[in-house]
Design a protein around this motif. Structure first.
Motif, PDB file in Angstrom:
ATOM      1  N   ARG A  90       0.914  -1.090  -0.323  1.00  0.00           N
ATOM      2  CA  ARG A  90      -0.180  -0.210   0.064  1.00  0.00           C
ATOM      3  C   ARG A  90       1.045   1.228   0.139  1.00  0.00           C
ATOM      4  O   ARG A  90       0.877   2.072  -0.476  1.00  0.00           O
ATOM      5  CB  ARG A  90      -0.574   0.386   0.958  1.00  0.00           C
ATOM      6  CG  ARG A  90      -2.429  -0.870   1.097  1.00  0.00           C
ATOM      7  CD  ARG A  90      -2.964  -1.064   2.291  1.00  0.00           C
ATOM      8  NE  ARG A  90      -2.385  -1.203   3.330  1.00  0.00           N
ATOM      9  CZ  ARG A  90      -2.865  -2.846   3.828  1.00  0.00           C
ATOM     10  NH1 ARG A  90      -2.792  -3.640   2.988  1.00  0.00           N
ATOM     11  NH2 ARG A  90      -2.095  -3.233   4.571  1.00  0.00           N
ATOM     12  N   GLU A  91       2.242   1.521   0.771  1.00  0.00           N
ATOM     13  CA  GLU A  91       3.018   2.410   0.615  1.00  0.00           C
ATOM     14  C   GLU A  91       3.800   2.543  -0.666  1.00  0.00           C
ATOM     15  O   GLU A  91       3.597   3.471  -0.757  1.00  0.00           O
ATOM     16  CB  GLU A  91       4.135   1.814   1.876  1.00  0.00           C
ATOM     17  CG  GLU A  91       3.298   1.962   3.313  1.00  0.00           C
ATOM     18  CD  GLU A  91       4.267   2.129   4.326  1.00  0.00           C
ATOM     19  OE1 GLU A  91       5.660   1.628   3.733  1.00  0.00           O
ATOM     20  OE2 GLU A  91       4.448   1.958   5.799  1.00  0.00           O
ATOM     21  N   ALA A  92       3.913   1.744  -1.283  1.00  0.00           N
ATOM     22  CA  ALA A  92       4.454   1.307  -2.561  1.00  0.00           C
ATOM     23  C   ALA A  92       3.387   1.857  -3.500  1.00  0.00           C
ATOM     24  O   ALA A  92       4.113   3.332  -4.851  1.00  0.00           O
ATOM     25  CB  ALA A  92       4.712   0.628  -3.149  1.00  0.00           C
ATOM     26  N   GLY A  93       2.243   2.302  -3.547  1.00  0.00           N
ATOM     27  CA  GLY A  93       0.956   2.565  -4.669  1.00  0.00           C
ATOM     28  C   GLY A  93       0.665   1.870  -5.261  1.00  0.00           C
ATOM     29  O   GLY A  93       0.767   0.766  -5.553  1.00  0.00           O
ATOM     30  N   LYS A  94      -0.366   2.794  -6.544  1.00  0.00           N
ATOM     31  CA  LYS A  94      -1.003   1.665  -7.173  1.00  0.00           C
ATOM     32  C   LYS A  94       0.157   1.084  -8.471  1.00  0.00           C
ATOM     33  O   LYS A  94       0.021   0.138  -9.011  1.00  0.00           O
ATOM     34  CB  LYS A  94      -1.828   2.603  -7.807  1.00  0.00           C
ATOM     35  CG  LYS A  94      -1.496   4.130  -8.603  1.00  0.00           C
ATOM     36  CD  LYS A  94      -2.259   4.644  -8.901  1.00  0.00           C
ATOM     37  CE  LYS A  94      -1.912   5.564 -10.081  1.00  0.00           C
ATOM     38  NZ  LYS A  94      -1.616   5.408 -11.065  1.00  0.00           N
ATOM     39  N   ASP A  95       1.677   1.777  -8.683  1.00  0.00           N
ATOM     40  CA  ASP A  95       2.251   1.083  -9.605  1.00  0.00           C
ATOM     41  C   ASP A  95       3.205   0.189  -8.943  1.00  0.00           C
ATOM     42  O   ASP A  95       4.228  -0.577 -10.173  1.00  0.00           O
ATOM     43  CB  ASP A  95       2.527   2.867 -10.582  1.00  0.00           C
ATOM     44  CG  ASP A  95       2.055   3.583 -10.940  1.00  0.00           C
ATOM     45  OD1 ASP A  95       1.424   3.299 -11.598  1.00  0.00           O
ATOM     46  OD2 ASP A  95       2.207   4.855 -10.777  1.00  0.00           O
ATOM     47  N   ALA A  96       3.238  -0.702  -8.067  1.00  0.00           N
ATOM     48  CA  ALA A  96       3.949  -1.215  -7.776  1.00  0.00           C
ATOM     49  C   ALA A  96       3.522  -2.902  -8.028  1.00  0.00           C
ATOM     50  O   ALA A  96       2.896  -2.959  -8.231  1.00  0.00           O
ATOM     51  CB  ALA A  96       3.945  -1.529  -6.041  1.00  0.00           C
ATOM     52  N   THR A  97       5.132  -3.456  -7.953  1.00  0.00           N
ATOM     53  CA  THR A  97       4.455  -4.865  -8.006  1.00  0.00           C
ATOM     54  C   THR A  97       4.626  -5.851  -7.281  1.00  0.00           C
ATOM     55  O   THR A  97       5.677  -5.119  -6.612  1.00  0.00           O
ATOM     56  CB  THR A  97       5.203  -5.359  -9.310  1.00  0.00           C
ATOM     57  OG1 THR A  97       5.375  -4.726 -10.832  1.00  0.00           O
ATOM     58  CG2 THR A  97       5.659  -6.968  -9.733  1.00  0.00           C
ATOM     59  N   GLY A  98       4.097  -6.032  -6.764  1.00  0.00           N
ATOM     60  CA  GLY A  98       3.725  -7.201  -5.993  1.00  0.00           C
ATOM     61  C   GLY A  98       3.826  -8.702  -5.869  1.00  0.00           C
ATOM     62  O   GLY A  98       3.760  -9.200  -6.870  1.00  0.00           O
ATOM     63  N   LEU A  99       5.212  -9.154  -5.455  1.00  0.00           N
ATOM     64  CA  LEU A  99       5.804 -10.887  -5.425  1.00  0.00           C
ATOM     65  C   LEU A  99       5.454 -11.804  -3.953  1.00  0.00           C
ATOM     66  O   LEU A  99       6.634 -11.136  -3.162  1.00  0.00           O
ATOM     67  CB  LEU A  99       6.168 -10.657  -5.905  1.00  0.00           C
ATOM     68  CG  LEU A  99       7.076 -11.986  -6.690  1.00  0.00           C
ATOM     69  CD1 LEU A  99       7.965 -12.097  -8.037  1.00  0.00           C
ATOM     70  CD2 LEU A  99       7.744 -13.211  -5.725  1.00  0.00           C
ATOM     71  N   PHE A 100       4.577 -12.686  -4.376  1.00  0.00           N
ATOM     72  CA  PHE A 100       4.577 -13.664  -3.035  1.00  0.00           C
ATOM     73  C   PHE A 100       5.606 -14.873  -3.218  1.00  0.00           C
ATOM     74  O   PHE A 100       5.501 -15.789  -4.403  1.00  0.00           O
ATOM     75  CB  PHE A 100       3.189 -14.044  -2.722  1.00  0.00           C
ATOM     76  CG  PHE A 100       3.126 -14.843  -0.845  1.00  0.00           C
ATOM     77  CD1 PHE A 100       3.920 -14.455   0.271  1.00  0.00           C
ATOM     78  CD2 PHE A 100       2.883 -16.312  -1.587  1.00  0.00           C
ATOM     79  CE1 PHE A 100       3.504 -14.898   1.162  1.00  0.00           C
ATOM     80  CE2 PHE A 100       2.737 -16.835  -0.495  1.00  0.00           C
ATOM     81  CZ  PHE A 100       3.627 -16.272   0.677  1.00  0.00           C
ATOM     82  N   TYR A 101       6.345 -15.327  -2.850  1.00  0.00           N
ATOM     83  CA  TYR A 101       7.247 -16.995  -3.042  1.00  0.00           C
ATOM     84  C   TYR A 101       6.660 -17.307  -1.608  1.00  0.00           C
ATOM     85  O   TYR A 101       7.285 -17.091  -0.499  1.00  0.00           O
ATOM     86  CB  TYR A 101       8.105 -16.768  -3.971  1.00  0.00           C
ATOM     87  CG  TYR A 101       9.074 -18.177  -3.418  1.00  0.00           C
ATOM     88  CD1 TYR A 101       8.524 -18.839  -5.099  1.00  0.00           C
ATOM     89  CD2 TYR A 101       9.710 -18.404  -2.603  1.00  0.00           C
ATOM     90  CE1 TYR A 101       9.282 -19.998  -4.612  1.00  0.00           C
ATOM     91  CE2 TYR A 101      10.837 -20.374  -2.478  1.00  0.00           C
ATOM     92  CZ  TYR A 101       9.788 -20.106  -3.797  1.00  0.00           C
ATOM     93  OH  TYR A 101      10.859 -21.930  -4.441  1.00  0.00           O
ATOM     94  N   TYR A 102       6.183 -18.689  -1.924  1.00  0.00           N
ATOM     95  CA  TYR A 102       6.327 -19.700  -0.327  1.00  0.00           C
ATOM     96  C   TYR A 102       7.047 -21.390  -1.418  1.00  0.00           C
ATOM     97  O   TYR A 102       5.830 -21.755  -1.737  1.00  0.00           O
ATOM     98  CB  TYR A 102       4.614 -19.890  -0.380  1.00  0.00           C
ATOM     99  CG  TYR A 102       4.734 -20.562   1.055  1.00  0.00           C
ATOM    100  CD1 TYR A 102       4.853 -19.969   2.532  1.00  0.00           C
ATOM    101  CD2 TYR A 102       4.163 -21.694   0.871  1.00  0.00           C
ATOM    102  CE1 TYR A 102       4.973 -21.400   3.068  1.00  0.00           C
ATOM    103  CE2 TYR A 102       5.112 -23.485   1.919  1.00  0.00           C
ATOM    104  CZ  TYR A 102       4.672 -22.114   3.177  1.00  0.00           C
ATOM    105  OH  TYR A 102       4.545 -23.881   4.124  1.00  0.00           O
ATOM    106  N   ALA A 103       7.923 -21.608  -0.075  1.00  0.00           N
ATOM    107  CA  ALA A 103       8.539 -22.734  -0.268  1.00  0.00           C
ATOM    108  C   ALA A 103       7.879 -23.440   0.949  1.00  0.00           C
ATOM    109  O   ALA A 103       7.682 -23.163   2.432  1.00  0.00           O
ATOM    110  CB  ALA A 103       9.760 -23.042  -0.720  1.00  0.00           C
ATOM    111  N   GLY A 104       7.342 -24.854   1.323  1.00  0.00           N
ATOM    112  CA  GLY A 104       7.202 -25.345   2.416  1.00  0.00           C
ATOM    113  C   GLY A 104       5.725 -26.565   2.018  1.00  0.00           C
ATOM    114  O   GLY A 104       5.307 -26.535   0.928  1.00  0.00           O
TER     115      GLY A 104
END
Length: 566
Positions: A90-104
């Protein structure tokens, strides 16, 4: 003069650094990477998730992401990390790219995916929701930020660690729909299991880290390359999967600019791969829907000629084999008729018959029907007619009925209280009769009050299977009964059974979404959903038509090779 020279030298150094550094898009990039491996003695330790998480964290930092790396996190640590991740987006703004990686470790329960924290105490399937993190919660945090692009990679299907605590022992994860502007990548296909890897990293993590760094290619193209590499590495046993609703190409590693050249004429417009693939899926589904109820083997041969590797190919071959068998002479003695399609979510002990019950049991049934309210009620009856059990959803804590929908929960609880699916079946949902069986009260002499000799609905099946039957183990009988007791009319289900009677495979559509070409199943990506598609995949997951037969489509029995559970 020295000051001017120093300023000029700094400028040259800055330009050189800018030229040598990789080029990134101007948008902010935020990533959360979690690797859980040390699950302790109860679940066991995984070898590579921590290594995979470190590899991905370094890769993403090199691609300009602000990365938080979390290793061997308990539930509180995972929840705080996910919450903080949403705040940073949210702080990064509407132009941001978010990435989530999960191993387990990751498991699915009734179509919902859960990521297992270390230290989770899970003794029963119902504990998973309380002790774990729902993958949907991560997606919710990312969506709530309102940023332009979200990428999710789940290397979380390494095996099912909860077989003892699970009623269904479902393999792998269910399919997550990617919301608009999102991409979800899986280390293997929905309902399947991925390899942890023989080396320091899993095959999926190695291929993903390499392809995301490849300059100038989109995330979708990178994941297609990952799929090809993992298939080759696993001998075609592991197929990475993805779901995308990105509206444009997302490139993480920008390609270095090339010298200007005379532009070539643009090539003729070609269909987008996703559009072309969807057209093929729709064409195949329409073809199959037009023939799936046919009794002519030539129709299924025509399907195979056009779609030799189609998703329905195993089912088509199975139908051809059945339709091509010569008709057998009817044996002397009592005629046995094939069961009619079941209209109930649980088959009665003797469908279409009368069940003679004590007068007290008949009174319990009449009392149930006389006292119903607008809430969700269910009534189960023992297969020998000796008892009933009822359940009302309002009896749950706070007047709320949890788990799988109010009516579905009421049905399950009624059967459970009666003695379980091996001993009881569902007679009523609210005031709707769900079993095709007539309940007849005994007279004082013990005969049926409404007369007639009645075959006992609780008669045991012969120990020796008749021609065309498959003898199944008690565990398989229980699984079949449990399947019929827990399916929902609002979803699409199928059950296949091994020809040796030793195992079953269940497949269900966890969520139906409307679409222009027909309903879509959240567990099947962009494919037009049909009962036949679910049936074909259940048969394939079981081992194919050579090893298994399709027994049920929804609650309808489509094969007479296995007796109904008694």
């Amino acid at each position: 003069m020295p000051v001017r020279f120093l300023g000029f030298a700094c400028l040259l150094i800055a330009l050189a650094i800018a030229f040598l550094q990789p080029s990134f898009a101007s948008e902010p990039r935020v990533a959360l990477v979690i690797g859980n491996a040390d699950y302790g003695q109860e679940i066991g330790r995984l070898k590579n998730p921590a290594n995979d998480a470190r590899l991905m964290a370094e890769t993403l930092k090199g691609l300009g992401f602000r990365v938080e790396l979390v290793l061997d996190a308990d539930q509180k640590a995972m929840k705080r990390a996910v919450k903080g991740f949403g705040a940073k987006l949210r702080e990064a703004g509407k132009d941001a790219t978010g990435l989530f990686y999960y191993a387990g470790h990751g498991v699915q329960v009734e179509g919902t995916n859960y990521l297992l924290p270390v230290g989770a105490e899970i003794e029963a399937e119902a504990d998973v929701e309380i002790e774990s993190i729902a993958a949907d919660d991560v997606m919710t945090q990312m969506q709530s930020a309102g940023n332009a692009v979200n990428l999710v990679f789940l290397d979380a299907c390494r095996n099912n660690p909860l077989v003892k605590a699970s009623r269904s022992a479902t393999r792998g994860l269910a399919r997550l729909d990617a919301p608009r502007g999102s991409f979800v990548g899986y280390s293997t296909a929905p309902g399947d299991v991925a390899a942890d890897g023989d080396g320091a990293n899993s095959p999926y993590a190695l291929a993903l880290a390499e392809e995301l760094k490849r300059p100038g290619i989109s995330v979708e193209e990178a994941h297609r390359n990952v799929r090809a590499k993992v298939l080759a590495e696993s001998g075609n046993k592991q197929t990475p999967w993805d779901s995308s609703s990105l509206t444009g190409a997302v490139i993480l590693a920008e390609k270095a600019p090339e010298p200007a050249a005379t532009p070539a004429p643009p090539p003729a417009a070609a269909p987008q791969p996703e559009v072309h693939q969807q057209a093929l899926v729709d064409k195949e589904s329409l073809f199959w829907e037009s023939i799936k109820d046919s009794t002519d083997a030539a129709d299924f041969e025509a399907y195979l000629a056009q779609f030799p590797e189609g998703v329905f190919a195993p089912l088509a071959k199975n139908r051809i084999a059945v339709l091509s068998q010569p008709a057998q002479a009817t044996p002397a003695g009592p005629t046995q008729t094939a069961p009619a399609p079941a209209a109930a979510t649980i088959p009665p002990a003797a469908e279409g018959s009368r069940l003679v019950v004590p007068v007290s049991v008949k009174a319990e049934i009449d009392s149930y029907l006389a006292n119903l309210t607008s809430e969700h009620w269910a009534l189960a009856i023992a297969r020998n007619g000796s008892r009933t059990a009822k359940f009302r959803c309002g009896q749950m804590s706070g007047g709320i009925c949890w788990g799988g929908g109010p009516q579905e929960k009421a049905n399950r609880e009624a059967i459970k209280r009666c003695g379980g699916p091996s001993e009881c079946f569902l007679l009523y949902e609210r005031a709707t009769k769900k079993a095709i069986v007539e309940i007849v009260a005994q007279s004082e002499s013990g005969a049926a009050a409404q007369g007639g000799g009645v075959a006992s609905a609780s008669a045991e099946a012969s120990a020796a299977p008749v021609a065309g039957e498959i003898a199944v183990t008690p565990e398989v009988r229980e699984r079949i009964a449990s399947y019929l007791g827990n399916i929902s009319d609002a979803k699409v289900w199928a059950l296949a059974v091994a020809r040796d009677g030793a195992s079953v495979e269940v497949l269900g559509c966890p969520k139906l979404n409307p679409g222009t070409m027909g309903a879509r199943c959240a567990g099947f990506g962009t494919s037009t959903i049909s009962q036949s598609l679910v049936s074909a995949r259940a048969l394939k997951n079981c081992g194919g038509p050579d090893a298994c037969i399709l027994l049920y489509e929804g609650a309808t029995k489509v094969s007479g090779l296995v007796p109904d559970p008694q």
